[in-house]
Design a protein around this motif. Structure first.
Motif, PDB file in Angstrom:
ATOM      1  N   ILE A  34     -10.727  -5.312 -10.513  1.00 28.69           N
ATOM      2  CA  ILE A  34     -11.966  -4.551 -10.342  1.00 28.69           C
ATOM      3  C   ILE A  34     -13.025  -5.083 -11.309  1.00 28.69           C
ATOM      4  CG2 ILE A  34     -13.031  -2.260 -10.514  1.00 28.69           C
ATOM      5  CD1 ILE A  34     -10.252  -1.130  -9.765  1.00 28.69           C
ATOM      6  N   PRO A  35     -14.158  -5.505 -10.779  1.00 32.81           N
ATOM      7  CA  PRO A  35     -15.230  -6.005 -11.652  1.00 32.81           C
ATOM      8  C   PRO A  35     -15.765  -4.902 -12.575  1.00 32.81           C
ATOM      9  CG  PRO A  35     -15.657  -6.574  -9.346  1.00 32.81           C
ATOM     10  CD  PRO A  35     -14.513  -5.608  -9.366  1.00 32.81           C
ATOM     11  N   GLU A  36     -16.321  -5.315 -13.699  1.00 36.82           N
ATOM     12  CA  GLU A  36     -16.872  -4.372 -14.691  1.00 36.82           C
ATOM     13  C   GLU A  36     -17.914  -3.431 -14.108  1.00 36.82           C
ATOM     14  OE1 GLU A  36     -16.905  -4.365 -18.424  1.00 36.82           O
ATOM     15  OE2 GLU A  36     -15.004  -5.455 -18.399  1.00 36.82           O
ATOM     16  N   ASN A  37     -18.691  -3.904 -13.142  1.00 39.21           N
ATOM     17  CA  ASN A  37     -19.796  -3.094 -12.615  1.00 39.21           C
ATOM     18  C   ASN A  37     -19.374  -2.236 -11.409  1.00 39.21           C
ATOM     19  OD1 ASN A  37     -19.507  -5.430 -11.041  1.00 39.21           O
ATOM     20  ND2 ASN A  37     -21.655  -5.424 -10.432  1.00 39.21           N
ATOM     21  N   TYR A  38     -18.081  -1.949 -11.302  1.00 41.13           N
ATOM     22  CA  TYR A  38     -17.562  -1.076 -10.250  1.00 41.13           C
ATOM     23  C   TYR A  38     -16.690   0.008 -10.865  1.00 41.13           C
ATOM     24  CZ  TYR A  38     -19.129  -3.895  -6.327  1.00 41.13           C
ATOM     25  OH  TYR A  38     -19.908  -4.537  -5.395  1.00 41.13           O
ATOM     26  N   ASP A  39     -16.734   1.186 -10.250  1.00 36.70           N
ATOM     27  CA  ASP A  39     -15.822   2.273 -10.602  1.00 36.70           C
ATOM     28  C   ASP A  39     -14.773   2.360  -9.510  1.00 36.70           C
ATOM     29  OD1 ASP A  39     -17.219   3.199 -12.931  1.00 36.70           O
ATOM     30  OD2 ASP A  39     -18.709   4.110 -11.596  1.00 36.70           O
ATOM     31  N   LEU A  40     -13.559   2.708  -9.890  1.00 33.85           N
ATOM     32  CA  LEU A  40     -12.513   2.918  -8.899  1.00 33.85           C
ATOM     33  C   LEU A  40     -12.510   4.394  -8.528  1.00 33.85           C
ATOM     34  CD1 LEU A  40     -10.125   1.684  -7.328  1.00 33.85           C
ATOM     35  CD2 LEU A  40      -8.694   2.704  -9.057  1.00 33.85           C
ATOM     36  N   ILE A  41     -12.782   4.678  -7.277  1.00 36.45           N
ATOM     37  CA  ILE A  41     -12.787   6.061  -6.797  1.00 36.45           C
ATOM     38  C   ILE A  41     -11.365   6.509  -6.494  1.00 36.45           C
ATOM     39  CG2 ILE A  41     -13.658   7.613  -4.992  1.00 36.45           C
ATOM     40  CD1 ILE A  41     -15.774   6.581  -7.061  1.00 36.45           C
ATOM     41  N   GLY A  42     -10.546   5.619  -6.031  1.00 43.81           N
ATOM     42  CA  GLY A  42      -9.151   5.977  -5.808  1.00 43.81           C
ATOM     43  C   GLY A  42      -8.391   4.898  -5.077  1.00 43.81           C
ATOM     44  N   VAL A  43      -7.073   5.030  -5.127  1.00 42.43           N
ATOM     45  CA  VAL A  43      -6.175   4.220  -4.322  1.00 42.43           C
ATOM     46  C   VAL A  43      -5.683   5.147  -3.220  1.00 42.43           C
ATOM     47  CG1 VAL A  43      -3.967   2.991  -4.270  1.00 42.43           C
ATOM     48  CG2 VAL A  43      -5.511   2.701  -6.227  1.00 42.43           C
ATOM     49  N   LEU A  44      -5.848   4.718  -1.974  1.00 42.56           N
ATOM     50  CA  LEU A  44      -5.431   5.532  -0.836  1.00 42.56           C
ATOM     51  C   LEU A  44      -4.175   4.960  -0.202  1.00 42.56           C
ATOM     52  CD1 LEU A  44      -8.664   6.358   1.206  1.00 42.56           C
ATOM     53  CD2 LEU A  44      -7.455   7.801  -0.416  1.00 42.56           C
ATOM     54  N   ALA A  45      -3.152   5.795  -0.113  1.00 42.13           N
ATOM     55  CA  ALA A  45      -1.967   5.482   0.667  1.00 42.13           C
ATOM     56  C   ALA A  45      -2.208   6.040   2.056  1.00 42.13           C
ATOM     57  CB  ALA A  45      -0.741   6.123   0.028  1.00 42.13           C
ATOM     58  N   VAL A  46      -1.851   5.282   3.079  1.00 43.62           N
ATOM     59  CA  VAL A  46      -2.154   5.669   4.454  1.00 43.62           C
ATOM     60  C   VAL A  46      -0.901   5.495   5.313  1.00 43.62           C
ATOM     61  CG1 VAL A  46      -3.655   5.235   6.447  1.00 43.62           C
ATOM     62  CG2 VAL A  46      -4.527   4.826   4.128  1.00 43.62           C
ATOM     63  N   GLY A  47      -0.573   6.517   6.097  1.00 43.95           N
ATOM     64  CA  GLY A  47       0.568   6.403   6.986  1.00 43.95           C
ATOM     65  C   GLY A  47       0.843   7.694   7.735  1.00 43.95           C
ATOM     66  N   TYR A  48       1.850   7.643   8.583  1.00 46.70           N
ATOM     67  CA  TYR A  48       2.249   8.821   9.336  1.00 46.70           C
ATOM     68  C   TYR A  48       3.078   9.731   8.420  1.00 46.70           C
ATOM     69  CZ  TYR A  48       0.531   6.293  13.344  1.00 46.70           C
ATOM     70  OH  TYR A  48      -0.299   5.624  14.217  1.00 46.70           O
ATOM     71  N   PRO A  49       2.720  11.004   8.327  1.00 40.53           N
ATOM     72  CA  PRO A  49       3.417  11.901   7.405  1.00 40.53           C
ATOM     73  C   PRO A  49       4.885  12.113   7.760  1.00 40.53           C
ATOM     74  CG  PRO A  49       1.371  12.898   8.208  1.00 40.53           C
ATOM     75  CD  PRO A  49       1.624  11.665   9.024  1.00 40.53           C
ATOM     76  N   GLU A  50       5.733  12.055   6.750  1.00 42.32           N
ATOM     77  CA  GLU A  50       7.129  12.475   6.913  1.00 42.32           C
ATOM     78  C   GLU A  50       7.197  13.986   6.718  1.00 42.32           C
ATOM     79  OE1 GLU A  50      11.135  11.840   4.399  1.00 42.32           O
ATOM     80  OE2 GLU A  50      10.232   9.987   5.158  1.00 42.32           O
ATOM     81  N   GLU A  51       6.376  14.470   5.796  1.00 41.07           N
ATOM     82  CA  GLU A  51       6.281  15.903   5.525  1.00 41.07           C
ATOM     83  C   GLU A  51       4.813  16.278   5.399  1.00 41.07           C
ATOM     84  OE1 GLU A  51       8.228  16.748   1.829  1.00 41.07           O
ATOM     85  OE2 GLU A  51      10.203  16.136   2.552  1.00 41.07           O
ATOM     86  N   ILE A  52       4.468  17.445   5.913  1.00 45.31           N
ATOM     87  CA  ILE A  52       3.113  17.973   5.742  1.00 45.31           C
ATOM     88  C   ILE A  52       3.238  19.241   4.914  1.00 45.31           C
ATOM     89  CG2 ILE A  52       1.051  18.891   6.870  1.00 45.31           C
ATOM     90  CD1 ILE A  52       1.820  17.162   9.331  1.00 45.31           C
ATOM     91  N   PRO A  53       2.726  19.220   3.689  1.00 48.62           N
ATOM     92  CA  PRO A  53       2.878  20.396   2.837  1.00 48.62           C
ATOM     93  C   PRO A  53       2.057  21.580   3.340  1.00 48.62           C
ATOM     94  CG  PRO A  53       1.549  18.717   1.746  1.00 48.62           C
ATOM     95  CD  PRO A  53       2.015  18.136   3.040  1.00 48.62           C
TER      96      PRO A  53
END
Length: 161
Positions: free
Chosen positions: A126-145
């Motif tokens: 990540i370059p210095e002039n960027y903020d990380l908003i998040g890491v997103l995991a993506v997939g079909y749910p095994e469980e839905i809380p």
């Protein structure tokens, strides 16, 4: 699924099936996410698709729920603190748009802040002039809380004269 249903039923998914999500779906949801409001059309978001080697180096305690797809969402900093804040808020809207578009098709997400740590910022490049908003995991749910209780919105409203 209508938008209110998507908003009210979407959950942060912590366990995913191994079934892959078609890349063209990911791209279509990212394109829809780009319709997020953003001041002066800065479109401050950047997306890094995270491969298996980088994912292993991140060493997330649950391996992101074994989601089959992972990406980092970055926000470009502005020339002022206000612009940087506006960009981060716009990018958060981008993420929410993505989450809702995916959920409408039965695909869940997990939004993690793991990439904000110095070592992980370096791992992700990540370059210095960027903020990380998040890491997103993506997939079909095994469980839905089940939903967690929310405070009644009426207790959050203040009427000004």
């Amino acid at each position: 699924m209508n938008i209110l249903n998507a908003i009210n039923t979407r959950r942060n998914i912590k366990k995913f099936k191994s079934d892959p999500v078609k890349e063209e779906l990911i791209y279509s949801w990212l394109q829809a996410a780009a319709m997020a409001p953003n001041h002066r059309m800065t479109e401050p978001w950047e997306i890094y698709f995270i491969g298996s080697e980088t994912r292993a180096t991140l060493n997330h305690k649950t391996n992101f729920g074994n989601a089959p797809f992972l990406m980092a969402i970055l926000s470009k900093q502005g020339s002022t603190k206000i612009e940087t804040d506006e960009n981060a808020m716009a990018t958060a809207c981008f993420v929410q748009n993505f989450n809702l578009a995916a959920w409408e098709k039965g695909v869940g997400t997990f939004w993690s802040s793991i990439g904000a740590k110095g070592k992980n910022r370096e791992t992700l490049g990540i370059p210095e002039n960027y903020d990380l908003i998040g890491v997103l995991a993506v997939g079909y749910p095994e469980e839905i809380p089940d939903p967690k209780p929310r405070t009644a919105i009426t207790s959050k409203i203040k009427k000004l004269p």
